[in-house]
Design a protein around this motif. Structure first.
Motif, PDB file in Angstrom:
ATOM      1  N   ASN A  52      10.632   4.570  -3.791  1.00 30.29           N
ATOM      2  CA  ASN A  52      10.506   3.181  -4.236  1.00 30.29           C
ATOM      3  C   ASN A  52      10.580   2.205  -3.070  1.00 30.29           C
ATOM      4  OD1 ASN A  52      10.177   3.297  -7.131  1.00 30.29           O
ATOM      5  ND2 ASN A  52      12.223   4.192  -7.176  1.00 30.29           N
ATOM      6  N   CYS A  53      10.173   2.661  -1.895  1.00 29.73           N
ATOM      7  CA  CYS A  53      10.028   1.752  -0.762  1.00 29.73           C
ATOM      8  C   CYS A  53       8.657   1.115  -0.909  1.00 29.73           C
ATOM      9  CB  CYS A  53      10.147   2.538   0.545  1.00 29.73           C
ATOM     10  SG  CYS A  53      10.138   1.487   1.996  1.00 29.73           S
ATOM     11  N   ILE A  54       8.615  -0.169  -1.311  1.00 28.43           N
ATOM     12  CA  ILE A  54       7.300  -0.754  -1.585  1.00 28.43           C
ATOM     13  C   ILE A  54       6.730  -1.510  -0.388  1.00 28.43           C
ATOM     14  CG2 ILE A  54       7.793  -0.874  -4.076  1.00 28.43           C
ATOM     15  CD1 ILE A  54       7.675  -3.952  -3.708  1.00 28.43           C
ATOM     16  N   ALA A  55       7.570  -1.790   0.616  1.00 30.51           N
ATOM     17  CA  ALA A  55       7.048  -2.410   1.834  1.00 30.51           C
ATOM     18  C   ALA A  55       7.941  -2.008   2.991  1.00 30.51           C
ATOM     19  CB  ALA A  55       6.999  -3.932   1.705  1.00 30.51           C
ATOM     20  N   CYS A  56       7.311  -1.825   4.158  1.00 29.01           N
ATOM     21  CA  CYS A  56       8.058  -1.452   5.361  1.00 29.01           C
ATOM     22  C   CYS A  56       7.283  -2.010   6.547  1.00 29.01           C
ATOM     23  CB  CYS A  56       8.197   0.068   5.451  1.00 29.01           C
ATOM     24  SG  CYS A  56       9.309   0.604   6.769  1.00 29.01           S
ATOM     25  N   GLU A  57       7.716  -3.189   7.001  1.00 29.28           N
ATOM     26  CA  GLU A  57       6.969  -3.931   8.011  1.00 29.28           C
ATOM     27  C   GLU A  57       7.714  -3.923   9.335  1.00 29.28           C
ATOM     28  OE1 GLU A  57       4.031  -4.349   5.724  1.00 29.28           O
ATOM     29  OE2 GLU A  57       3.934  -5.970   7.202  1.00 29.28           O
ATOM     30  N   LEU A  58       6.969  -3.662  10.407  1.00 32.45           N
ATOM     31  CA  LEU A  58       7.543  -3.626  11.750  1.00 32.45           C
ATOM     32  C   LEU A  58       7.219  -4.924  12.495  1.00 32.45           C
ATOM     33  CD1 LEU A  58       8.913  -1.649  13.886  1.00 32.45           C
ATOM     34  CD2 LEU A  58       6.571  -1.166  14.624  1.00 32.45           C
TER      35      LEU A  58
ATOM     36  N   GLY B  54       3.173  -5.030  11.768  1.00 34.28           N
ATOM     37  CA  GLY B  54       2.395  -4.604  10.609  1.00 34.28           C
ATOM     38  C   GLY B  54       3.081  -3.566   9.756  1.00 34.28           C
ATOM     39  N   HIS B  55       2.231  -2.759   9.125  1.00 27.40           N
ATOM     40  CA  HIS B  55       2.645  -1.927   8.009  1.00 27.40           C
ATOM     41  C   HIS B  55       2.937  -0.506   8.488  1.00 27.40           C
ATOM     42  CE1 HIS B  55       0.766  -5.401   6.153  1.00 27.40           C
ATOM     43  NE2 HIS B  55      -0.395  -5.078   6.689  1.00 27.40           N
TER      44      HIS B  55
ATOM     45  N   VAL C 118       0.832  -1.212   0.000  1.00 31.41           N
ATOM     46  CA  VAL C 118       0.000   0.000   0.000  1.00 31.41           C
ATOM     47  C   VAL C 118       0.863   1.257   0.000  1.00 31.41           C
ATOM     48  CG1 VAL C 118      -1.644   1.326   1.398  1.00 31.41           C
ATOM     49  CG2 VAL C 118      -1.969  -1.132   1.055  1.00 31.41           C
ATOM     50  N   LEU C 119       1.960   1.183   0.718  1.00 30.33           N
ATOM     51  CA  LEU C 119       2.895   2.303   0.836  1.00 30.33           C
ATOM     52  C   LEU C 119       3.230   2.920  -0.515  1.00 30.33           C
ATOM     53  CD1 LEU C 119       4.899   3.796   2.659  1.00 30.33           C
ATOM     54  CD2 LEU C 119       6.418   1.820   2.521  1.00 30.33           C
TER      55      LEU C 119
ATOM     56  N   GLU D 194      11.497  -3.428   1.867  1.00 32.38           N
ATOM     57  CA  GLU D 194      11.730  -3.818   0.481  1.00 32.38           C
ATOM     58  C   GLU D 194      11.721  -2.574  -0.398  1.00 32.38           C
ATOM     59  OE1 GLU D 194      10.914  -7.834  -0.766  1.00 32.38           O
ATOM     60  OE2 GLU D 194       9.419  -6.986  -2.104  1.00 32.38           O
ATOM     61  N   LEU D 195      12.815  -2.379  -1.112  1.00 29.67           N
ATOM     62  CA  LEU D 195      12.915  -1.333  -2.129  1.00 29.67           C
ATOM     63  C   LEU D 195      12.837  -2.026  -3.483  1.00 29.67           C
ATOM     64  CD1 LEU D 195      15.970   0.730  -0.720  1.00 29.67           C
ATOM     65  CD2 LEU D 195      13.563   0.829  -0.040  1.00 29.67           C
ATOM     66  N   ALA D 196      12.083  -1.462  -4.401  1.00 28.92           N
ATOM     67  CA  ALA D 196      11.960  -2.113  -5.710  1.00 28.92           C
ATOM     68  C   ALA D 196      11.615  -1.090  -6.767  1.00 28.92           C
ATOM     69  CB  ALA D 196      10.885  -3.204  -5.662  1.00 28.92           C
ATOM     70  N   SER D 197      12.121  -1.315  -7.967  1.00 32.07           N
ATOM     71  CA  SER D 197      11.877  -0.382  -9.067  1.00 32.07           C
ATOM     72  C   SER D 197      11.816  -1.130 -10.393  1.00 32.07           C
ATOM     73  CB  SER D 197      13.010   0.656  -9.119  1.00 32.07           C
ATOM     74  OG  SER D 197      12.990   1.337 -10.365  1.00 32.07           O
TER      75      SER D 197
END
Lengths: 472, 472
Positions: free
Chosen positions: B247-253, B379-380, B154-155, B284-287
């Motif tokens: 391009n940070c597509i996920a960041c979970e704690l 979570g997110h 979602v980020l 996760e960074l992705a491009s």
């Protein structure tokens, strides 16, 4: 004329200086941007708070007087035009930035904030508010929200709907819905804000919003590219998106005619390329990441385009000034077209994949019907959104040309409809296109809209005549 | 029991094999994912087309029988649970990919398509459909849309609402609204699709959707990072967004407890770091752009974080297998928590800026009320969305712990409310949280929801009891 009792009550509620009834004072609010509509408000109210908006709406509702919300008054479809006996509620005094939450990347602003001020406030904190459009120096965020404004950065950042997390709205009966929220995920019931965004003030009056911010841009590359046709433009768009890592933030298509008109009528504008070309792309790649890789990506796509014929020539801006000069070519098109003579404008969209066929077929159809007409189709390729404008044949009578507006509109809109497109892409319906809405949206869709309008504004007191008109 | 006349009419319309009334055949549709609800449908219908859905809804409406739409039946809030005398309309036979428009970057799918199949179909064409969540192998897109599903990306890409351009919906009376559209800009009247997305089948049954596709990802960097506290996690999130070019597509704690439970209960899972830490970030960074600059950006942020104390240790995945192993730690938390004993779950969100204070205050409050409780808040981070779950004190009676669900929920939700948060972030309201909706949403918001429900489903025949219950 309004009942004196209502005027007294409004003055009591808002203060005498906030209830305008003097003819001269009404002029700025009654003027329609394109001069297509004659607006005759009985009064203009300028409340200074959400509570005053609610009070004004409530008093008007009790008196049976219709209310026309107005923000920057820069709309192009007559969305805030009043008839006699109606009252304009201007949001131009609700200009506070209520809060800025940097860690949450959100800003909460009142509806009267000018778009450029919101952009500047974000920039001062190292953030980007990406909504950008020609009127940004005078349009206000409440109007942007009421019309779900688009503009040039939709390709990467979405329409203003996508930039909005929360709203505050005054309802038809004067109640206030406080839906201001800075949440990215909230599924606690129906997402009410989406009913009001894009409803053009017919379901409620937006008084404030919480908007998303993004990291400020650190690299930006701008290029003006000669292309053989719109099909090549669509292919290049895909290449730019991939090569830049989906950092293509603008992709604007211009025909040769647009460039010619701009160079002819706008001082200081000149063709940046040596050879004429039938079409041009103005592309902007931008990223919040530092580095030089967007320039590499741009050059790579251009080199490969030159090789396979999708590009015939190109210039990359070497400075911010050069980039601004390229953007000026694009942004001056409407003014240049006006100076060239009479024009008929059509704000339409089709799926991006259909855009080349649409340009070709629509151009052929209007030329058959109106020999000598000059097609100036420009706009946002990445969104499938074209301003399919027609300039009068040189030397012909302008008024006679304008008299054929319905005929031209019908030809273009019919074709848009067969291609699954929209006859109101980013300017809205207002009072210009309710008949087109009824014609091109399905009966079920129109009936759903009427159902919601009846539910939220049963007495039809909010911006009556905009979006939905009476069945003829 | 249904009237025999209705069953005969449904069989006549759908075919005998599409009208299930046999007790055994109903079981898979009556089972509730968490086992919290007892579902007793009178029948399950499995239409094969939108027209059959419309026909079934129409027949049920005429007979006064309520309809419960169901897609993958993986929801966590009892959104597709039937009471006696109600009929489940399963979308599991509407699985066609109706069209794929590569130049327009859109796919049109029916509501019964499994999410992972949509992802795969897009990937086969070099495109990304970015919605991703734990149930993706069995949840269906119609359910994702009805609940406005979120998940881990979602980020960068938004909730499924942000990924949707058009919908096809069967209305309460059996009419079909064909709003399938691949347009990026369309302001031709109210944007009807937003009324149905996230309405959990209470305003209409979504039968198909046109969804946005994105360029496929070409670089991807995954890291598991030890951090001292959630405040450091929020700071790092901002750094990752800027350094990676958004391009940070996920960041979970994850808290230490989550990692411990996963390593204890899930075979093959192990702590990837040498030293224990109180909190972890899975980033996760992705491009879609080729290159190596995301690895550089990741290392730069980690190095600077190590220097200023926001990072104590980190591991970067060196291969897709290693990345999958890191993701497995995150995705196994719910299962590990179940194996550890009884747990109470809370799907909440707050502004990202309030997340550190929320974790600290909510943890203190539940520990005061329930000594020995173990807080597993994960979570997110980027969405401010935490699964604030509680594991029972070791050795205590699980049922006694579960009996305190309302008390724990009240403590957590009250605090969420004071911080401008949501008590239903991504799982929806269903039949689990209508009372919480009434408690925490404003009376004006609730009344607006009821107004719309009455307007679109005046006889309360679509998923009655979900989202909005009767006032007690």
């Amino acid at each position: 004329m309004l009942p004196q009792g209502l005027i007294d009550a409004l003055i009591d509620r808002l203060g005498a200086d906030r209830v305008l009834t003097d003819r001269d004072a009404l002029i700025p609010y009654a003027r329609d941007w394109r001069g297509q509509f004659h607006s005759t408000p009985a009064a203009v109210l300028r409340p200074r708070s959400t509570e005053q908006v609610a009070g004004a709406v409530s008093l008007c509702a009790q008196a049976g007087v219709a209310v026309i919300p107005q923000a920057g008054n820069t709309g192009l479809v007559g969305g805030s035009v009043a008839r006699s006996g109606q009252v304009i509620v201007s949001l131009d005094r609700l200009t506070a930035v209520r809060s800025l939450d940097i860690d949450n990347d959100t800003i909460t602003v009142e509806a009267g904030c000018i778009l450029a001020d919101v952009q500047r406030t974000a920039a001062a904190e190292g953030r980007l508010f990406p909504l950008s459009l020609a009127a940004e120096g005078s349009c206000r965020i409440g109007g942007n929200l009421a019309t779900n404004a688009g503009g040039v950065n939709v390709l990467r950042y979405g329409n203003v709907r996508d930039l909005t997390l929360g709203l505050e709205v005054v309802l038809a009966d004067g109640r206030i819905w406080d839906g201001l929220s800075g949440l990215r995920k909230d599924n606690s019931g129906y997402d009410l804000k989406h009913w009001f965004i894009g409803s053009e003030g017919t379901l409620g009056i937006i008084t404030a919003a919480t908007l998303r911010l993004f990291p400020a841009l650190a690299q930006r590359e701008t290029a003006f590219i000669a292309v053989p046709d719109p099909a090549a433009a669509v292919r290049l768009l895909g290449e730019f998106r991939r090569a830049s890592g989906d950092n293509c933030i603008a992709c604007e298509l211009l025909p040769r005619l647009a460039l010619q008109l701009v160079c002819r009528h706008i001082p200081g504008c000149r063709d940046p390329l040596d050879e004429p070309a039938p079409w041009y792309l103005l592309v902007e790649l931008a990223s919040p990441a530092a580095g030089e890789w967007l320039a590499d990506a741009l050059q790579m796509v251009l080199a490969s385009g030159l090789e396979d014929g999708d590009v015939s020539d190109a210039v990359m801006a070497g400075s911010l000034d050069q980039a601004a000069a390229l953007w000026r070519l694009r942004e001056s098109i409407p003014e240049a077209q006006t100076r060239e003579g009479a024009s008929l404008k059509h704000d339409v969209s089709v799926p991006v994949s259909r855009l080349p066929a649409f340009v070709s077929e629509a151009g052929a159809a209007v030329t058959r019907a109106m020999p000598g007409v000059r097609v100036c189709a420009f706009g946002h390729v990445g969104d499938g959104n074209l301003h399919f404008n027609l300039s009068q044949p040189p030397g012909d009578d302008g008024d006679a040309f304008l008299a054929r507006a319905d005929e031209a509109g019908r030809i273009i809109h019919d074709l848009v409809a067969t291609m699954g497109g929209s006859v109101a892409a980013e300017h809205g319906i207002g009072r210009l296109k309710p008949a087109a809405l009824r014609r091109y949206r399905s009966p079920v869709a129109v009936e759903l809209m009427r159902t919601i309008k009846r539910a939220l504004d049963p007495d039809n007191r909010l911006n009556p005549g905009a979006v939905l008109d009476r069945e003829p």
